[in-house]
Write a protein that holds these residues in place. Structure first.
Motif, PDB file in Angstrom:
ATOM      1  N   CYS A  20     -29.457 -16.851 -68.453  1.00 32.14           N
ATOM      2  CA  CYS A  20     -28.990 -16.182 -66.620  1.00 32.14           C
ATOM      3  C   CYS A  20     -27.687 -16.378 -66.210  1.00 32.14           C
ATOM      4  CB  CYS A  20     -30.498 -16.205 -65.451  1.00 32.14           C
ATOM      5  SG  CYS A  20     -32.202 -15.851 -65.440  1.00 32.14           S
ATOM      6  N   GLU A  21     -26.991 -16.878 -67.437  1.00 32.53           N
ATOM      7  CA  GLU A  21     -25.851 -16.765 -67.339  1.00 32.53           C
ATOM      8  C   GLU A  21     -24.887 -15.633 -67.514  1.00 32.53           C
ATOM      9  OE1 GLU A  21     -24.349 -20.422 -69.505  1.00 32.53           O
ATOM     10  OE2 GLU A  21     -25.133 -21.940 -68.410  1.00 32.53           O
ATOM     11  N   ALA A  22     -23.767 -15.487 -66.365  1.00 31.47           N
ATOM     12  CA  ALA A  22     -23.052 -13.850 -67.173  1.00 31.47           C
ATOM     13  C   ALA A  22     -22.219 -14.313 -67.769  1.00 31.47           C
ATOM     14  CB  ALA A  22     -22.201 -13.685 -65.347  1.00 31.47           C
ATOM     15  N   PRO A  23     -22.269 -13.303 -69.102  1.00 31.39           N
ATOM     16  CA  PRO A  23     -21.682 -13.010 -69.777  1.00 31.39           C
ATOM     17  C   PRO A  23     -19.927 -12.852 -69.280  1.00 31.39           C
ATOM     18  CG  PRO A  23     -22.345 -11.231 -69.744  1.00 31.39           C
ATOM     19  CD  PRO A  23     -23.363 -11.603 -68.836  1.00 31.39           C
ATOM     20  N   LEU A  57     -27.096  -7.841 -61.192  1.00 34.01           N
ATOM     21  CA  LEU A  57     -29.122  -7.239 -62.276  1.00 34.01           C
ATOM     22  C   LEU A  57     -29.454  -8.123 -62.248  1.00 34.01           C
ATOM     23  CD1 LEU A  57     -26.964  -6.893 -65.513  1.00 34.01           C
ATOM     24  CD2 LEU A  57     -27.459  -5.098 -63.862  1.00 34.01           C
ATOM     25  N   LEU A  58     -31.143  -7.915 -62.614  1.00 34.67           N
ATOM     26  CA  LEU A  58     -31.398  -8.817 -62.421  1.00 34.67           C
ATOM     27  C   LEU A  58     -32.341  -9.281 -63.383  1.00 34.67           C
ATOM     28  CD1 LEU A  58     -34.519  -6.128 -61.853  1.00 34.67           C
ATOM     29  CD2 LEU A  58     -34.341  -7.579 -60.179  1.00 34.67           C
ATOM     30  N   VAL A  87     -31.663 -11.689 -58.557  1.00 32.77           N
ATOM     31  CA  VAL A  87     -31.125 -10.673 -58.415  1.00 32.77           C
ATOM     32  C   VAL A  87     -29.595 -12.192 -58.784  1.00 32.77           C
ATOM     33  CG1 VAL A  87     -31.533  -9.299 -57.816  1.00 32.77           C
ATOM     34  CG2 VAL A  87     -30.437 -10.213 -56.302  1.00 32.77           C
ATOM     35  N   LEU A  88     -28.760 -11.403 -60.010  1.00 36.34           N
ATOM     36  CA  LEU A  88     -27.205 -12.147 -59.995  1.00 36.34           C
ATOM     37  C   LEU A  88     -26.515 -11.542 -60.229  1.00 36.34           C
ATOM     38  CD1 LEU A  88     -29.736 -15.142 -62.517  1.00 36.34           C
ATOM     39  CD2 LEU A  88     -28.475 -15.108 -59.390  1.00 36.34           C
ATOM     40  N   SER A  89     -25.344 -11.748 -59.557  1.00 36.63           N
ATOM     41  CA  SER A  89     -24.386 -11.031 -60.600  1.00 36.63           C
ATOM     42  C   SER A  89     -23.079 -10.784 -61.753  1.00 36.63           C
ATOM     43  CB  SER A  89     -23.288 -11.024 -59.354  1.00 36.63           C
ATOM     44  OG  SER A  89     -22.622 -12.775 -59.539  1.00 36.63           O
ATOM     45  N   THR A 133     -24.507  -4.882 -55.190  1.00 33.94           N
ATOM     46  CA  THR A 133     -23.935  -4.349 -55.461  1.00 33.94           C
ATOM     47  C   THR A 133     -23.504  -4.075 -54.844  1.00 33.94           C
ATOM     48  OG1 THR A 133     -24.530  -4.204 -57.476  1.00 33.94           O
ATOM     49  CG2 THR A 133     -23.131  -2.728 -57.011  1.00 33.94           C
ATOM     50  N   LEU A 134     -24.048  -3.138 -53.262  1.00 36.68           N
ATOM     51  CA  LEU A 134     -22.451  -2.370 -53.258  1.00 36.68           C
ATOM     52  C   LEU A 134     -22.396  -2.961 -51.518  1.00 36.68           C
ATOM     53  CD1 LEU A 134     -24.324   1.062 -52.009  1.00 36.68           C
ATOM     54  CD2 LEU A 134     -22.688   0.678 -53.526  1.00 36.68           C
ATOM     55  N   ALA A 135     -22.812  -4.053 -51.149  1.00 35.27           N
ATOM     56  CA  ALA A 135     -22.324  -5.304 -50.254  1.00 35.27           C
ATOM     57  C   ALA A 135     -21.276  -5.876 -50.569  1.00 35.27           C
ATOM     58  CB  ALA A 135     -23.887  -6.556 -50.344  1.00 35.27           C
TER      59      ALA A 135
END
Length: 208
Positions: free
Chosen positions: A48-51, A69-70, A75-77, A159-161
């Motif tokens: 769950c570490e964003a690439p 994304l899930l 949900v993580l960015s 995402t929109l936030a």
């Protein structure tokens, strides 16, 4: 002279030894059971570490933006290079919304998949401009938000936030199709929603 063993005396002795062994095992915390023990879910290998974003695709008209994304039950960015309209003045909220929604509908990259990321936003989800009497930053989906999967709605809201489609308090106003006159609701990407995206469907607040 050969001594004979009295089996009637040895049997009670064996019983005592067996009972003593059982007591010792209990004292050590070993307890037999015929009922399966639920040890919980197996540890997940997803990091769950964003690439890191792929900078090789950067060019005019693309900007770095964060989408959600899930991963596991959250949900993580992650960072994506998003193609934005070249028009000036700055893009309208609906243009921002469409560009971000396109990213959410795309399958995760191989690096994102390897880290455990996925998306619940399906291809049929579309966004359109506000109706005549809607607030300027309102966005209308082609179905009421309550009819989306809660995980997908959490992705969209969060995402929109983080974009200019949200208001100054990072709140997002969403509704269903204009033709249905679906009421607008305000959504906030809270820490609770990011940790428990299943609450997204019931989190909207009707506009007064």
């Amino acid at each position: 002279m050969r001594r004979t063993v009295d089996r009637r005396r040895t049997r009670p002795a064996l019983a005592v030894l067996t009972a003593a062994a059982a007591l010792l095992a209990t004292g050590c915390g070993i307890r037999g059971t015929s009922v399966p023990v639920d040890a919980g879910a197996a540890p997940s290998r997803a990091s769950c570490e964003a690439p890191e974003p792929d900078r090789s695709a950067e060019r005019t008209g693309r900007v770095s933006m964060r989408i959600y994304l899930l991963c596991g039950s959250r949900v993580l960015s992650v960072s994506r290079e998003v193609r934005m309209p070249d028009e000036k003045p700055p893009a309208e909220p609906v243009q921002i919304g469409r560009a971000l929604l396109e990213q959410l509908r795309q399958p995760p990259s191989s690096a994102e998949t390897g880290a455990g990321f996925a998306t619940a936003v399906e291809d049929w989800v579309q966004v359109s401009a506000p109706a005549q009497d809607d607030p300027d930053r309102a966005l209308r989906l082609n179905r009421p938000p309550e009819e989306l999967q809660s995980m997908a709605l959490a992705q969209i809201v969060c995402t929109l936030a983080e974009s200019t489609a949200a208001d100054e308090h990072h709140r997002v106003v969403l509704g269903g199709p204009e033709s249905d006159r679906d009421p607008l609701k305000r959504y906030t990407c809270s820490e609770e929603m990011r940790r428990h995206p299943e609450i997204a469907v019931n989190s909207g607040v009707l506009l007064s």
